[in-house]
Design a protein around this motif. Sequence first.
Motif, PDB file in Angstrom:
ATOM      1  N   TRP A 193      -6.782  -2.181 -15.422  1.00 49.89           N
ATOM      2  CA  TRP A 193      -6.227  -2.822 -14.171  1.00 49.89           C
ATOM      3  C   TRP A 193      -6.694  -4.317 -14.405  1.00 49.89           C
TER       4      TRP A 193
ATOM      5  N   PRO B 106      -2.614  -4.943  -3.429  1.00 51.01           N
ATOM      6  CA  PRO B 106      -3.476  -3.694  -2.948  1.00 51.01           C
ATOM      7  C   PRO B 106      -4.003  -2.834  -3.769  1.00 51.01           C
ATOM      8  N   VAL B 107      -3.969  -3.222  -5.230  1.00 50.34           N
ATOM      9  CA  VAL B 107      -4.487  -2.341  -6.272  1.00 50.34           C
ATOM     10  C   VAL B 107      -5.730  -2.805  -6.529  1.00 50.34           C
ATOM     11  N   THR B 108      -6.643  -1.734  -6.617  1.00 51.97           N
ATOM     12  CA  THR B 108      -8.224  -1.952  -6.887  1.00 51.97           C
ATOM     13  C   THR B 108      -8.479  -1.285  -8.206  1.00 51.97           C
ATOM     14  N   ARG B 109      -9.652  -1.816  -8.736  1.00 52.80           N
ATOM     15  CA  ARG B 109     -10.228  -0.853  -9.971  1.00 52.80           C
ATOM     16  C   ARG B 109     -10.493   0.423  -9.564  1.00 52.80           C
ATOM     17  N   GLU B 110     -10.943   0.855  -8.508  1.00 52.75           N
ATOM     18  CA  GLU B 110     -11.189   2.146  -7.763  1.00 52.75           C
ATOM     19  C   GLU B 110      -9.905   2.891  -7.805  1.00 52.75           C
ATOM     20  N   TRP B 111      -8.729   2.370  -7.497  1.00 59.43           N
ATOM     21  CA  TRP B 111      -7.767   3.102  -7.577  1.00 59.43           C
ATOM     22  C   TRP B 111      -7.196   3.414  -8.715  1.00 59.43           C
TER      23      TRP B 111
ATOM     24  N   THR C 237       0.883  -1.223  -0.011  1.00 58.98           N
ATOM     25  CA  THR C 237       0.015  -0.039  -0.141  1.00 58.98           C
ATOM     26  C   THR C 237       0.907   1.105  -0.002  1.00 58.98           C
TER      27      THR C 237
ATOM     28  N   GLU D 179      -6.552  -8.200 -11.983  1.00 58.32           N
ATOM     29  CA  GLU D 179      -6.378  -8.777 -10.252  1.00 58.32           C
ATOM     30  C   GLU D 179      -5.575  -9.966 -10.750  1.00 58.32           C
TER      31      GLU D 179
END
Length: 214
Positions: free
Chosen positions: A196, A182-187, A152, A198
């Motif tokens: 992005w 820790p990487v999300t679609r929102e980020w 993060t 997963e």
Amino acid sequence: MSEDLYAKLRDAVVSYDVDAVVKYANEVIAKGLDPLEAIEKGLAVGARIIGDKFDRLEIYLAELIMAADAIKAGLDILLPAIPKGVVSRRGVVVIGTAQGDIHEIGKNIVAALLKAYGFDVYDLGVDVPPLRFIEKAEEVKADIIAISALMTSTIIGQRDVIEYLKALGKRDKYIVMVGGGPVTREWAEEIGADGWAETASEAVQVALTLKERR
């Protein structure tokens, strides 16, 4: 039968057993199974399990390195076995792990799969400064810049690459993909990344889709 063999590959990675990975990878070839499928359903799944364990502090850096060695041993056997002509040249990718981050297992799997699917891949390794991504992309005339981050505290490096591209007037020149635990679609949407994913397999499909749209 193939699924059992892929499960053995996965378990060998999770057990840090290089000899077993080599044995099962050679079995994949000997039995005429799909080496790409073996990477995706065996090595990549094992890599994801190892990454999750590391994130939960269930294993330490030494085990992470041992798993990486096992994965590399498998890739060294499976990648050359992919028949030439199965894939056409798709484009050029510069990939690396964000500055301050030394995790590379997931990034290495993504790089290997991208190569297998016909991309020319330039792997910058780990702890890569933002401007280094851009310098290399300019040098090799890349289509895609892919930035991995497994902490993060280091995902900010993904945003920094995009901000530098904007400042240099080069943002529209490159497809920027991000990924990591820790990487999300929102980020990804927040920082303005183009794609992005997963998992490693998803990363390849996203890269293919984004490249086709250009």
